[in-house]
Design a protein around this motif. Structure first.
Motif, short mmCIF file in Angstrom:
data_model
loop_
_atom_site.label_atom_id
_atom_site.label_comp_id
_atom_site.label_asym_id
_atom_site.label_seq_id
_atom_site.Cartn_x
_atom_site.Cartn_y
_atom_site.Cartn_z
N GLY A 58 58.91 29.41 16.22
CA GLY A 58 59.61 30.47 15.50
C GLY A 58 58.71 31.44 14.77
O GLY A 58 59.12 32.02 13.78
N GLN A 59 57.48 31.60 15.23
CA GLN A 59 56.56 32.52 14.56
C GLN A 59 57.02 33.96 14.77
O GLN A 59 57.39 34.35 15.86
CB GLN A 59 55.14 32.36 15.13
CG GLN A 59 54.51 31.04 14.83
CD GLN A 59 54.17 30.86 13.37
OE1 GLN A 59 54.05 31.83 12.64
NE2 GLN A 59 54.04 29.64 12.94
N GLY A 60 56.95 34.72 13.69
CA GLY A 60 57.34 36.11 13.80
C GLY A 60 56.65 36.97 12.77
O GLY A 60 56.16 36.49 11.75
N ILE A 61 56.58 38.25 13.08
CA ILE A 61 56.05 39.24 12.16
C ILE A 61 57.08 40.37 12.07
O ILE A 61 57.54 40.89 13.09
CB ILE A 61 54.69 39.80 12.61
CG1 ILE A 61 53.63 38.69 12.57
CG2 ILE A 61 54.27 40.97 11.72
CD1 ILE A 61 52.27 39.14 13.02
N LEU A 62 57.40 40.73 10.85
CA LEU A 62 58.38 41.77 10.58
C LEU A 62 57.69 42.88 9.79
O LEU A 62 57.02 42.61 8.79
CB LEU A 62 59.53 41.18 9.74
CG LEU A 62 60.49 42.15 9.09
CD1 LEU A 62 61.35 42.83 10.14
CD2 LEU A 62 61.36 41.42 8.08
N LEU A 63 57.81 44.10 10.26
CA LEU A 63 57.38 45.26 9.49
C LEU A 63 58.64 45.85 8.86
O LEU A 63 59.55 46.27 9.56
CB LEU A 63 56.68 46.30 10.35
CG LEU A 63 55.29 45.92 10.85
CD1 LEU A 63 54.72 47.04 11.71
CD2 LEU A 63 54.36 45.63 9.69
N LEU A 64 58.68 45.81 7.55
CA LEU A 64 59.86 46.22 6.81
C LEU A 64 59.57 47.53 6.08
O LEU A 64 58.69 47.59 5.22
CB LEU A 64 60.21 45.12 5.80
CG LEU A 64 61.48 45.28 5.00
CD1 LEU A 64 62.69 45.26 5.93
CD2 LEU A 64 61.60 44.15 3.98
N GLY A 65 60.29 48.57 6.45
CA GLY A 65 60.18 49.85 5.78
C GLY A 65 61.10 49.87 4.58
O GLY A 65 62.17 49.25 4.59
N ILE A 66 60.71 50.59 3.55
CA ILE A 66 61.55 50.74 2.36
C ILE A 66 61.65 52.22 2.05
O ILE A 66 60.65 52.87 1.71
CB ILE A 66 60.96 49.96 1.17
CG1 ILE A 66 60.91 48.47 1.52
CG2 ILE A 66 61.80 50.21 -0.09
CD1 ILE A 66 60.08 47.65 0.58
N ALA A 67 62.85 52.77 2.25
CA ALA A 67 63.10 54.18 1.98
C ALA A 67 63.41 54.33 0.50
O ALA A 67 64.38 53.76 0.01
CB ALA A 67 64.27 54.67 2.83
N HIS A 68 62.57 55.07 -0.21
CA HIS A 68 62.73 55.24 -1.65
C HIS A 68 63.74 56.34 -1.96
O HIS A 68 63.68 57.41 -1.38
CB HIS A 68 61.40 55.56 -2.31
CG HIS A 68 60.38 54.50 -2.09
ND1 HIS A 68 60.57 53.19 -2.48
CD2 HIS A 68 59.16 54.52 -1.51
CE1 HIS A 68 59.52 52.47 -2.16
NE2 HIS A 68 58.65 53.26 -1.56
N ASN A 69 64.63 56.01 -2.86
CA ASN A 69 65.66 56.94 -3.28
C ASN A 69 66.21 56.43 -4.60
O ASN A 69 65.61 55.55 -5.21
CB ASN A 69 66.76 57.00 -2.19
CG ASN A 69 67.49 58.32 -2.19
OD1 ASN A 69 68.02 58.76 -3.19
ND2 ASN A 69 67.50 58.97 -1.03
N ALA A 70 67.35 56.94 -5.03
CA ALA A 70 67.98 56.42 -6.24
C ALA A 70 68.27 54.93 -6.08
O ALA A 70 68.22 54.17 -7.03
CB ALA A 70 69.25 57.19 -6.54
N VAL A 71 68.56 54.51 -4.84
CA VAL A 71 68.62 53.10 -4.46
C VAL A 71 67.71 52.95 -3.25
O VAL A 71 67.92 53.59 -2.23
CB VAL A 71 70.06 52.66 -4.07
CG1 VAL A 71 70.06 51.25 -3.54
CG2 VAL A 71 70.99 52.80 -5.26
N SER A 72 66.67 52.14 -3.36
CA SER A 72 65.73 51.96 -2.25
C SER A 72 66.34 51.00 -1.24
O SER A 72 66.82 49.93 -1.60
CB SER A 72 64.40 51.43 -2.77
OG SER A 72 63.81 52.39 -3.61
N VAL A 73 66.31 51.39 0.03
CA VAL A 73 66.96 50.61 1.07
C VAL A 73 65.93 50.18 2.11
O VAL A 73 65.15 51.00 2.60
CB VAL A 73 68.07 51.44 1.75
CG1 VAL A 73 68.73 50.68 2.88
CG2 VAL A 73 69.11 51.88 0.72
N PRO A 74 65.92 48.89 2.47
CA PRO A 74 64.98 48.41 3.50
C PRO A 74 65.52 48.67 4.91
O PRO A 74 66.73 48.75 5.12
CB PRO A 74 64.91 46.90 3.22
CG PRO A 74 66.24 46.57 2.67
CD PRO A 74 66.68 47.78 1.88
N PHE A 75 64.60 48.82 5.86
CA PHE A 75 64.97 48.95 7.27
C PHE A 75 63.87 48.33 8.11
O PHE A 75 62.71 48.28 7.71
CB PHE A 75 65.22 50.41 7.67
CG PHE A 75 64.04 51.32 7.46
CD1 PHE A 75 63.16 51.58 8.51
CD2 PHE A 75 63.80 51.91 6.24
CE1 PHE A 75 62.06 52.41 8.33
CE2 PHE A 75 62.71 52.74 6.04
CZ PHE A 75 61.84 52.99 7.09
#
Length: 149
Positions: A58-75
């Motif tokens: 189950g090895q994995g690598i995730l690149l998680l973006g975080i869009a900054h705003n009044a509420v920061s949302v991950p994608f």
């Protein structure tokens, strides 16, 4: 001191040791950041998250973006798995705390005795990280939003 790999300067980014924080049912807190941005913000940061189990299951690598705003949302920027047939039950979540104007990010898998580690790949110049420690929690805070990667 880490760095980026390029043609002339091959300095690896150092990655901390993964910690065994998954029990197969819990969530892991990745980070909490301050939301010091307005609705016109056009900035992002990126976090690399590694997870897995014994014998490279189950090895994995995730690149998680975080869009900054009044509420920061991950994608999800990218998700790679060693064995795509292995269902690790990966889920993400974020919780916006309007009382202190912060957003917390969480990850879960179904990996018992699973490990997780993370580093910031890019950070927006004024990103204010409130809590950067990995920690295990049983349930998400009330009002958290789950995201399917």
């Amino acid at each position: 001191m880490g760095g980026l790999l390029d043609v002339n300067n091959k300095v690896p980014i150092k990655f901390d040791t993964n910690r065994e924080l998954f029990n197969g049912k819990n969530w892991v807190h990745l980070a909490t950041i301050k939301n010091d941005y307005d609705v016109y913000s056009r900035t992002c940061s990126m976090m690399q998250v590694q997870f897995g189990k014994f014998s490279n299951q189950g090895q994995g690598i995730l690149l998680l973006g975080i869009a900054h705003n009044a509420v920061s949302v991950p994608f999800v920027v990218a998700l790679g798995m060693k064995d795509k047939s292995w269902d690790v039950g990966l889920k993400l979540a974020y919780y916006n705390n309007s009382n202190d104007n912060t957003t917390s990010f969480y990850i879960t898998t179904n990996l018992a005795y699973g490990v997780v580690g993370k580093i910031w790949v890019t950070k927006y110049v004024v990103l204010n990280i409130i809590n950067d420690d990995l920690s295990s929690i049983d349930t998400l805070p009330e009002g958290a939003v789950e995201i399917e990667p």
